[in-house]
Scaffold this motif. Structure first.
Motif, PDB file in Angstrom:
ATOM      1  N   ASP A  16      14.498  31.171  44.475  1.00 24.51           N
ATOM      2  CA  ASP A  16      15.286  31.803  43.409  1.00 24.51           C
ATOM      3  C   ASP A  16      15.762  33.225  43.740  1.00 24.51           C
ATOM      4  O   ASP A  16      15.163  33.929  44.555  1.00 24.51           O
ATOM      5  N   ASP A  17      16.799  33.612  43.029  1.00 23.72           N
ATOM      6  CA  ASP A  17      17.276  35.002  42.890  1.00 23.72           C
ATOM      7  C   ASP A  17      18.190  35.489  44.009  1.00 23.72           C
ATOM      8  O   ASP A  17      18.615  36.634  43.993  1.00 23.72           O
ATOM      9  N   HIS A  67      21.408  29.782  38.549  1.00 21.04           N
ATOM     10  CA  HIS A  67      20.336  30.620  38.008  1.00 21.04           C
ATOM     11  C   HIS A  67      20.933  31.747  37.161  1.00 21.04           C
ATOM     12  O   HIS A  67      20.411  32.853  37.157  1.00 21.04           O
ATOM     13  N   HIS A  71      21.123  36.957  35.466  1.00 25.48           N
ATOM     14  CA  HIS A  71      19.671  36.870  35.347  1.00 25.48           C
ATOM     15  C   HIS A  71      19.135  37.613  34.125  1.00 25.48           C
ATOM     16  O   HIS A  71      18.178  38.409  34.229  1.00 25.48           O
ATOM     17  N   HIS A 161      10.961  33.052  46.112  1.00 26.76           N
ATOM     18  CA  HIS A 161      12.135  33.897  45.918  1.00 26.76           C
ATOM     19  C   HIS A 161      12.680  34.412  47.247  1.00 26.76           C
ATOM     20  O   HIS A 161      11.903  34.747  48.144  1.00 26.76           O
TER      21      HIS A 161
HETATM   22 ZN   LIG Z   1      14.912  34.430  38.825  1.00 26.38          ZN
END
Ligand SMILES: [Zn+2]
Length: 195
Positions: A16-17, A67, A71, A161
């Motif tokens: 993620d991210d 995502h 965020h 991440h």
């Molecule tokens: Zn995230």
């Protein structure tokens, strides 16, 4: 889950991210070494300036998930129109950049609401959380991350991440965890359908 049925020994790694110019390529290198597909849950505004990195994820055979655009930690309490904007804007940027249309949605922090479910469905996505969270974004130490991920069993979704800060511990942990889980007979799969 959209797509073909997974084998009984499947585990899914979600990242993620990102995308991030420094860390994403390092994660990709580990995945390539062990021939492991993963699902990269990208933040729309993180693709800005990192378009080539986003494309390299897709070109390496991985799946891309949505995502959100920015965020927002409070996505689940935002009004429906703002939620839809967050999802749609990210979907558009991911598509314009990679040519892919995500079928998986990952909410920031995993917190959903009726508006989030509805917005994801409208955009053709299934919200997916996780089973194993090593809290790698808090930099708890490589061995902590490693041990949390090594607890994975068949059917689990793992969370890591590649954005949001120094991810050297995450990269180091994955170098141990991936071959260890493979040697236990687990098979890594990516989530979603390639559209
Ligand atoms: Zn995230």
């Amino acid at each position: 889950m959209p797509g073909p049925e997974f084998p009984d020994n499947a585990v899914a790694l979600t990242i993620d991210d990102g995308p991030h110019g420094g860390w994403t390529p390092q994660v990709l290198k580990v995945l390539e070494k062990y021939h492991v597909p993963a699902t990269f849950c990208m933040i729309g505004n993180q693709i800005l300036g990192q378009e080539a990195v986003a494309r390299s994820v897709v070109n390496a055979g991985h799946q891309v998930a949505n995502h959100t655009w920015s965020h927002p930690a409070q996505l689940s309490t935002m009004p429906a129109d703002k939620v839809q904007q967050e999802l749609d804007r990210a979907q558009e940027k991911i598509h314009d950049t990679t040519g892919r249309t995500p079928t998986i949605f990952r909410a920031p922090g995993g917190t959903c609401s009726p508006a989030v479910f509805e917005a994801a469905a409208k955009a053709g996505m299934v919200p997916v959380n996780w089973d194993r969270d090593p809290k790698d974004w808090t930099k708890p130490g490589t061995s902590f991350i490693t041990n949390k991920l090594l607890a994975a069993k068949a059917g689990d979704i793992l969370l890591c991440h590649d954005g949001g800060g120094d991810r050297s511990q995450t990269c180091a942990a994955l170098k141990t965890v991936i071959p260890a889980l493979q040697s236990r007979g687990l098979q890594f799969v990516a989530l979603g359908v390639q559209l």
